[in-house]
Design an enzyme around this catalytic site. Structure first.
Site, mmCIF file in Angstrom:
data_model
loop_
_atom_site.group_PDB
_atom_site.id
_atom_site.type_symbol
_atom_site.label_atom_id
_atom_site.label_comp_id
_atom_site.label_asym_id
_atom_site.label_seq_id
_atom_site.Cartn_x
_atom_site.Cartn_y
_atom_site.Cartn_z
ATOM 1 N N THR A 111 0.822 -1.217 0.000
ATOM 2 C CA THR A 111 0.000 0.000 0.000
ATOM 3 C C THR A 111 0.857 1.267 0.000
ATOM 4 O O THR A 111 0.477 2.271 0.589
ATOM 5 C CB THR A 111 -0.952 0.021 1.214
ATOM 6 O OG1 THR A 111 -0.174 -0.029 2.426
ATOM 7 C CG2 THR A 111 -1.920 -1.151 1.186
ATOM 8 N N CYS A 112 2.010 1.215 -0.664
ATOM 9 C CA CYS A 112 2.918 2.366 -0.620
ATOM 10 C C CYS A 112 2.289 3.626 -1.197
ATOM 11 O O CYS A 112 2.503 4.730 -0.680
ATOM 12 C CB CYS A 112 4.231 2.047 -1.323
ATOM 13 S SG CYS A 112 4.065 1.403 -3.007
ATOM 14 N N GLY A 113 1.520 3.479 -2.269
ATOM 15 C CA GLY A 113 0.846 4.648 -2.838
ATOM 16 C C GLY A 113 -0.200 5.215 -1.909
ATOM 17 O O GLY A 113 -0.319 6.437 -1.742
ATOM 18 N N ILE B 295 1.372 7.254 1.044
ATOM 19 C CA ILE B 295 1.780 8.647 0.841
ATOM 20 C C ILE B 295 0.567 9.567 0.723
ATOM 21 O O ILE B 295 0.661 10.754 1.056
ATOM 22 C CB ILE B 295 2.734 8.805 -0.366
ATOM 23 C CG1 ILE B 295 2.060 8.468 -1.690
ATOM 24 C CG2 ILE B 295 4.005 7.995 -0.162
ATOM 25 C CD1 ILE B 295 2.887 8.868 -2.904
#
Length: 215
Positions: free
Chosen positions: A35-37, A40
Site C-alpha cells: 500500500t505504498c501509494g 503517501i
C-alpha cells in the site's frame, strides 16, 4: 525534521543550510502490505487536511473503483483519480505530468520552491533510496522539499511508506529511477494485482503527480 535532514546530509557529506532549503512539514505514515501509494496519500492527509485519511478507508475506496486489489497502485492516472476523490478540489489542485523528471527539472524545482508536493513512482533499493531495477522494485514516494548544496547540486527530500526516516536523494538519481520503470516483477501475478494495459511502463514510467494546496 531539520535535525533529521541535517544528520542525513552529514552522512552523505552534503552541506545543508537553511537558506538553500525549501520544505513542508510532512508526517510519516507506514504502509501495510503493498500500500505504498496509499500510504503517501495518508501522509498528505495527515499533514494538510483537518481530517486524517486511513489506509483501511483508502483501500476500500480504491478497490471499489477497481484501481487496486491489495493496495498496489501501478497507475499514476488512477492515483490522481483516487486523490481527487478523497481530497476534494477544495483542498488541493492535482496535475498529472507525463514528460518525466529530466525534461521537467526546472519546472519541478520551481514548483517545490513555491509550495508543491510531488507523488512519484520509482524503483526502491534495499535502503529505500532510488535504484535502477527496471521497475521490479516499483514503489511510491512523496517529495516534500529540496535543498541545494554549495555546488548547486539539487537534493530532493522524500518520505515513503517503509520507514519513518527522511530520504535525501540526488535529483538525477530519482529522475533516472522514475524513467526506468519498464517491467512488472514476475512474482506479481496479474490475477493478484491491477496492472494497466501496457504494463507499468504505460502506468508509471516518466510520470508523477504535482499537488498544490488550494488557497
Amino acid at each position: 525534521m531539520y535535525e533529521d535532514i541535517s544528520r542525513k546530509c552529514d552522512i552523505l557529506n552534503v552541506v545543508c543550510t537553511k537558506s538553500k532549503l525549501w520544505m513542508h512539514t510532512v508526517y510519516p505514515h507506514l504502509q501495510d502490505g503493498p500500500t505504498c501509494g496509499l500510504a503517501i496519500i495518508c501522509m498528505w492527509g495527515d499533514s494538510f487536511m483537518e481530517h486524517s485519511l486511513t489506509l483501511e478507508n483508502l483501500l476500500k475506496t480504491s478497490q471499489a473503483n477497481c484501481f487496486t486489489k491489495q493496495g498496489e497502485m501501478f497507475s499514476v492516472a488512477n492515483m490522481k483519480a483516487l486523490c481527487e476523490q478523497v481530497m476534494g478540489s477544495d483542498h488541493v489542485k492535482i496535475e498529472h505530468r507525463t514528460k518525466g523528471f529530466d525534461v521537467d527539472k526546472n519546472f519541478i524545482i520551481n514548483e517545490i520552491k513555491t509550495g508543491a508536493i510531488v507523488f512519484v513512482p520509482y524503483d526502491s533499493d534495499y535502503n529505500h533510496d532510488p535504484c535502477l531495477k527496471k521497475g521490479l522494485k516499483a514503489h511510491w514516494a512523496l517529495i516534500f522539499g529540496l535543498l541545494e548544496d554549495d555546488h548547486d547540486e539539487v537534493y530532493l527530500l522524500a518520505r515513503q511508506g517503509k520507514s519513518n526516516h527522511i530520504g535525501v536523494w540526488k535529483y538525477s538519481e530519482l529522475s533516472e529511477s522514475n524513467a526506468n520503470l519498464k517491467q512488472i516483477d514476475p512474482k506479481r501475478c496479474n490475477n493478484d494485482y491491477v496492472i494497466p494495459a501496457g504494463g507499468i511502463e504505460v502506468g508509471l514510467c516518466n510520470q508523477y503527480l504535482l499537488l498544490k494546496q488550494v488557497k
